[in-house]
Design a protein around this motif. Structure first.
Motif, PDB file in Angstrom:
ATOM      1  N   LEU A 216      12.740  -4.956   9.736  1.00 34.47           N
ATOM      2  CA  LEU A 216      13.305  -4.398   8.509  1.00 34.47           C
ATOM      3  C   LEU A 216      14.677  -3.809   8.848  1.00 34.47           C
ATOM      4  O   LEU A 216      14.787  -2.697   9.368  1.00 34.47           O
ATOM      5  CB  LEU A 216      12.381  -3.335   7.904  1.00 34.47           C
ATOM      6  N   ASP A 217      15.709  -4.615   8.596  1.00 33.45           N
ATOM      7  CA  ASP A 217      17.085  -4.186   8.839  1.00 33.45           C
ATOM      8  C   ASP A 217      17.821  -4.109   7.500  1.00 33.45           C
ATOM      9  O   ASP A 217      17.192  -4.247   6.434  1.00 33.45           O
ATOM     10  CB  ASP A 217      17.780  -5.140   9.829  1.00 33.45           C
ATOM     11  N   ALA A 218      19.141  -3.931   7.555  1.00 33.57           N
ATOM     12  CA  ALA A 218      19.904  -3.746   6.307  1.00 33.57           C
ATOM     13  C   ALA A 218      19.705  -4.944   5.371  1.00 33.57           C
ATOM     14  O   ALA A 218      19.503  -4.765   4.155  1.00 33.57           O
ATOM     15  CB  ALA A 218      21.377  -3.550   6.633  1.00 33.57           C
ATOM     16  N   MET A 224      14.880  -6.489  -0.837  1.00 30.86           N
ATOM     17  CA  MET A 224      13.639  -5.951  -1.442  1.00 30.86           C
ATOM     18  C   MET A 224      13.860  -5.492  -2.878  1.00 30.86           C
ATOM     19  O   MET A 224      14.992  -5.352  -3.332  1.00 30.86           O
ATOM     20  CB  MET A 224      13.138  -4.748  -0.623  1.00 30.86           C
ATOM     21  N   ASN A 225      12.750  -5.226  -3.548  1.00 28.10           N
ATOM     22  CA  ASN A 225      12.819  -4.657  -4.895  1.00 28.10           C
ATOM     23  C   ASN A 225      13.360  -3.230  -4.854  1.00 28.10           C
ATOM     24  O   ASN A 225      13.073  -2.481  -3.917  1.00 28.10           O
ATOM     25  CB  ASN A 225      11.413  -4.624  -5.512  1.00 28.10           C
ATOM     26  N   ASP A 226      14.068  -2.859  -5.900  1.00 27.19           N
ATOM     27  CA  ASP A 226      14.571  -1.478  -5.984  1.00 27.19           C
ATOM     28  C   ASP A 226      13.384  -0.515  -6.017  1.00 27.19           C
ATOM     29  O   ASP A 226      12.400  -0.761  -6.726  1.00 27.19           O
ATOM     30  CB  ASP A 226      15.394  -1.286  -7.267  1.00 27.19           C
ATOM     31  N   GLY A 227      13.496   0.549  -5.256  1.00 31.86           N
ATOM     32  CA  GLY A 227      12.468   1.586  -5.290  1.00 31.86           C
ATOM     33  C   GLY A 227      11.229   1.264  -4.473  1.00 31.86           C
ATOM     34  O   GLY A 227      10.208   1.963  -4.574  1.00 31.86           O
ATOM     35  N   VAL A 228      11.315   0.236  -3.622  1.00 30.05           N
ATOM     36  CA  VAL A 228      10.161  -0.151  -2.798  1.00 30.05           C
ATOM     37  C   VAL A 228       9.723   1.010  -1.880  1.00 30.05           C
ATOM     38  O   VAL A 228      10.558   1.818  -1.452  1.00 30.05           O
ATOM     39  CB  VAL A 228      10.534  -1.422  -1.977  1.00 30.05           C
ATOM     40  N   PHE A 229       8.426   1.079  -1.630  1.00 32.34           N
ATOM     41  CA  PHE A 229       7.901   2.077  -0.678  1.00 32.34           C
ATOM     42  C   PHE A 229       7.592   1.379   0.642  1.00 32.34           C
ATOM     43  O   PHE A 229       7.028   0.272   0.645  1.00 32.34           O
ATOM     44  CB  PHE A 229       6.620   2.721  -1.221  1.00 32.34           C
ATOM     45  N   ILE A 230       7.938   2.032   1.742  1.00 37.36           N
ATOM     46  CA  ILE A 230       7.767   1.436   3.071  1.00 37.36           C
ATOM     47  C   ILE A 230       6.779   2.282   3.871  1.00 37.36           C
ATOM     48  O   ILE A 230       6.937   3.507   3.966  1.00 37.36           O
ATOM     49  CB  ILE A 230       9.119   1.417   3.839  1.00 37.36           C
ATOM     50  N   ILE A 231       5.796   1.610   4.458  1.00 39.33           N
ATOM     51  CA  ILE A 231       4.819   2.318   5.300  1.00 39.33           C
ATOM     52  C   ILE A 231       4.888   1.709   6.700  1.00 39.33           C
ATOM     53  O   ILE A 231       4.762   0.489   6.862  1.00 39.33           O
ATOM     54  CB  ILE A 231       3.365   2.120   4.788  1.00 39.33           C
ATOM     55  N   ASN A 232       5.060   2.558   7.716  1.00 37.64           N
ATOM     56  CA  ASN A 232       5.054   2.043   9.096  1.00 37.64           C
ATOM     57  C   ASN A 232       4.132   2.886   9.960  1.00 37.64           C
ATOM     58  O   ASN A 232       4.438   4.034  10.286  1.00 37.64           O
ATOM     59  CB  ASN A 232       6.473   2.031   9.685  1.00 37.64           C
ATOM     60  N   THR A 233       2.977   2.301  10.284  1.00 33.54           N
ATOM     61  CA  THR A 233       2.054   2.958  11.228  1.00 33.54           C
ATOM     62  C   THR A 233       1.957   2.106  12.495  1.00 33.54           C
ATOM     63  O   THR A 233       1.032   2.284  13.288  1.00 33.54           O
ATOM     64  CB  THR A 233       0.638   3.099  10.617  1.00 33.54           C
ATOM     65  N   ALA A 234       2.916   1.183  12.675  1.00 33.81           N
ATOM     66  CA  ALA A 234       2.794   0.231  13.793  1.00 33.81           C
ATOM     67  C   ALA A 234       3.679   0.646  14.971  1.00 33.81           C
ATOM     68  O   ALA A 234       3.192   1.286  15.913  1.00 33.81           O
ATOM     69  CB  ALA A 234       3.113  -1.170  13.297  1.00 33.81           C
ATOM     70  N   LEU A 238      10.298  -1.457  14.746  1.00 32.90           N
ATOM     71  CA  LEU A 238      10.208  -2.525  13.740  1.00 32.90           C
ATOM     72  C   LEU A 238      11.212  -2.271  12.610  1.00 32.90           C
ATOM     73  O   LEU A 238      11.590  -3.180  11.887  1.00 32.90           O
ATOM     74  CB  LEU A 238       8.790  -2.596  13.142  1.00 32.90           C
ATOM     75  N   ILE A 239      11.603  -1.007  12.459  1.00 33.61           N
ATOM     76  CA  ILE A 239      12.546  -0.638  11.399  1.00 33.61           C
ATOM     77  C   ILE A 239      13.851  -0.147  12.016  1.00 33.61           C
ATOM     78  O   ILE A 239      13.830   0.674  12.941  1.00 33.61           O
ATOM     79  CB  ILE A 239      11.947   0.481  10.509  1.00 33.61           C
ATOM     80  N   ASP A 240      14.959  -0.638  11.493  1.00 32.99           N
ATOM     81  CA  ASP A 240      16.268  -0.106  11.863  1.00 32.99           C
ATOM     82  C   ASP A 240      16.437   1.205  11.082  1.00 32.99           C
ATOM     83  O   ASP A 240      16.622   1.188   9.862  1.00 32.99           O
ATOM     84  CB  ASP A 240      17.338  -1.142  11.490  1.00 32.99           C
ATOM     85  N   GLU A 241      16.341   2.321  11.782  1.00 34.49           N
ATOM     86  CA  GLU A 241      16.302   3.624  11.094  1.00 34.49           C
ATOM     87  C   GLU A 241      17.592   3.937  10.347  1.00 34.49           C
ATOM     88  O   GLU A 241      17.563   4.562   9.287  1.00 34.49           O
ATOM     89  CB  GLU A 241      15.959   4.739  12.099  1.00 34.49           C
ATOM     90  N   ILE A 245      17.862   4.752   6.400  1.00 36.78           N
ATOM     91  CA  ILE A 245      18.543   5.926   5.836  1.00 36.78           C
ATOM     92  C   ILE A 245      19.503   5.496   4.729  1.00 36.78           C
ATOM     93  O   ILE A 245      19.528   6.077   3.637  1.00 36.78           O
ATOM     94  CB  ILE A 245      19.251   6.725   6.970  1.00 36.78           C
ATOM     95  N   SER A 246      20.272   4.422   4.984  1.00 36.25           N
ATOM     96  CA  SER A 246      21.201   3.932   3.942  1.00 36.25           C
ATOM     97  C   SER A 246      20.423   3.467   2.716  1.00 36.25           C
ATOM     98  O   SER A 246      20.844   3.715   1.576  1.00 36.25           O
ATOM     99  CB  SER A 246      22.039   2.755   4.447  1.00 36.25           C
ATOM    100  N   ALA A 247      19.307   2.798   2.951  1.00 37.09           N
ATOM    101  CA  ALA A 247      18.524   2.276   1.821  1.00 37.09           C
ATOM    102  C   ALA A 247      17.871   3.420   1.034  1.00 37.09           C
ATOM    103  O   ALA A 247      17.672   3.302  -0.183  1.00 37.09           O
ATOM    104  CB  ALA A 247      17.473   1.295   2.332  1.00 37.09           C
ATOM    105  N   LEU A 248      17.553   4.514   1.694  1.00 37.98           N
ATOM    106  CA  LEU A 248      17.039   5.691   0.977  1.00 37.98           C
ATOM    107  C   LEU A 248      18.167   6.345   0.189  1.00 37.98           C
ATOM    108  O   LEU A 248      17.984   6.757  -0.961  1.00 37.98           O
ATOM    109  CB  LEU A 248      16.432   6.692   1.967  1.00 37.98           C
ATOM    110  N   ASP A 249      19.351   6.414   0.805  1.00 37.44           N
ATOM    111  CA  ASP A 249      20.507   7.014   0.121  1.00 37.44           C
ATOM    112  C   ASP A 249      20.841   6.270  -1.163  1.00 37.44           C
ATOM    113  O   ASP A 249      21.194   6.876  -2.165  1.00 37.44           O
ATOM    114  CB  ASP A 249      21.742   6.992   1.041  1.00 37.44           C
ATOM    115  N   SER A 250      20.728   4.929  -1.087  1.00 37.52           N
ATOM    116  CA  SER A 250      21.114   4.123  -2.258  1.00 37.52           C
ATOM    117  C   SER A 250      19.950   3.959  -3.241  1.00 37.52           C
ATOM    118  O   SER A 250      20.094   3.257  -4.240  1.00 37.52           O
ATOM    119  CB  SER A 250      21.581   2.744  -1.799  1.00 37.52           C
TER     120      SER A 250
END
Ligand code: COI
Length: 332
Positions: A216-218, A224-234, A238-241, A245-250
């Motif tokens: 999961l990168d930029a 993705m859909n606007d307002g998507v929720f992301i869960i990472n317990t792995a 796996l996620i570009d932090e 952060i940018s995707a949360l800001d926007s």
């Protein structure tokens, strides 16, 4: 037969002792410290090593282990991303893991955190702490209305799917390897793009490999859909932090529940009370009302810990006695 078990926490001790009582022909030595170049010196004379740590296993420590003639390393957890595969192969080590200590532990936690996000419990708790008991503006979402994209359909992903279906969520799934039961239900989509197109929630249940790093990168967030929720317990990487952060800001991402972080070994399972934390990304994420950060606790249940200890010791004993074991890990 002599097994040395490293990184044994207080809550694991009784499980080690129970196992040792049932195997009176085996001497089990408990070491609290993790494996490193120094602590591994205590392994001389042992037949096998049991370990669990999130920190990288140092090549030099593995080398020492092999120099002592120890070929058997049994991990108490599932992930093997902190072992250097080429070193393991060079030394001819046989490594086992515990692939299914309790998939339900992680699955239940992932769904709990998703529900916390959907019902905005962090925000309500913060308001309530200030004696603000108004409803608005935290109107919530219902799980039964969500389309959840489950990435990874191993034991944990399968358990997540069952729980989600119990709540009436629509589930779609993506995995390179198809599970017959999930296939029979027609849940698989062929591409990640289809997950991004359809999902209102994405939950990760895949291992960390070089090819899954920053899955999961930029670009992925953008798709993705606007307002998507992301869960990472792995796994954190796996996620570009920064991209998250940018995707949360926007507001592209509506919320995230992260039980794992890219540099979590700096913090997790350590007490930082009253101390300054030098991890800006952690501070940024955990300060947000729509982000839930937990210290890699999804696995941490009584059932899981008992299985992690007992199965790893069984694996190690089997390696010592027969040269092979269930749960042998293949390194490519
Ligand atoms: C694993 O079993 O690999 C986990 O994710 C648990 C952990 C705390 C390393």
């Amino acid at each position: 037969m002599k097994i040395i078990a490293y990184g044994i926490r207080d809550d694991e001790q009784s499980f080690v002792k129970d196992w040792a009582m049932e195997h009176s022909d085996v001497e089990v030595t408990i070491v609290k410290e993790l494996i490193d170049e120094q602590t591994i010196l205590q392994a001389e004379g042992y037949d096998g090593v049991v370990a669990f740590q999130q920190a990288q296993y140092q090549d030099a420590a593995l080398q020492k282990m092999a120099d002592f003639g120890i070929k058997y390393l049994s991990l108490r957890n599932v992930g093997v991303d902190n072992l250097n595969p080429s070193k393991v192969k060079e030394l001819g080590l046989k490594v086992t893991n515990v692939p299914v200590y309790s998939p339900e532990a992680i699955a239940e936690f992932a769904v709990t955190r998703l529900m916390n996000l959907l019902r905005r419990t962090k925000e309500y708790n913060l308001k309530a702490a200030n004696q603000d008991f108004r409803w608005a503006p935290q109107i919530s979402k219902e799980l039964n209305q969500q389309t959840v994209g489950v990435i990874g359909t191993g034991h944990i992903g399968q358990s997540v799917i069952k729980i989600l279906q119990g709540f009436g969520a629509k589930v779609i799934a993506f995995d390179k390897f198809h599970n017959a039961e999930i296939e029979a239900q027609g849940l698989y989509v062929d591409t990640m793009q289809e997950i991004f197109d359809q999902a209102t929630v994405i939950t990760l249940h895949i291992p960390l490999f070089p090819e899954t790093e920053h899955l999961l990168d930029a670009a992925a967030f953008e798709a993705m859909n606007d307002g998507v929720f992301i869960i990472n317990t792995a796994r954190g990487p796996l996620i570009d932090e920064q991209a998250l952060i940018s995707a949360l800001d926007s507001h592209k991402v509506g919320g995230a529940a992260l039980d794992v972080l890219e540099e979590e070994t700096k913090l997790f399972n350590q007490d930082f009370s009253g101390k300054e934390i030098d991890y800006p990304v952690f501070k940024n994420l955990s300060a947000r009302e729509n982000v839930l950060v937990s210290p890699h606790t999804a696995f941490y249940t009584d059932v899981a810990v008992k299985n992690m200890v007992h199965v790893s010791l069984d694996n190690n004993l089997s390696l010592i006695k027969t040269g092979t074991a269930n749960n042998l890990v293949t390194f490519n």
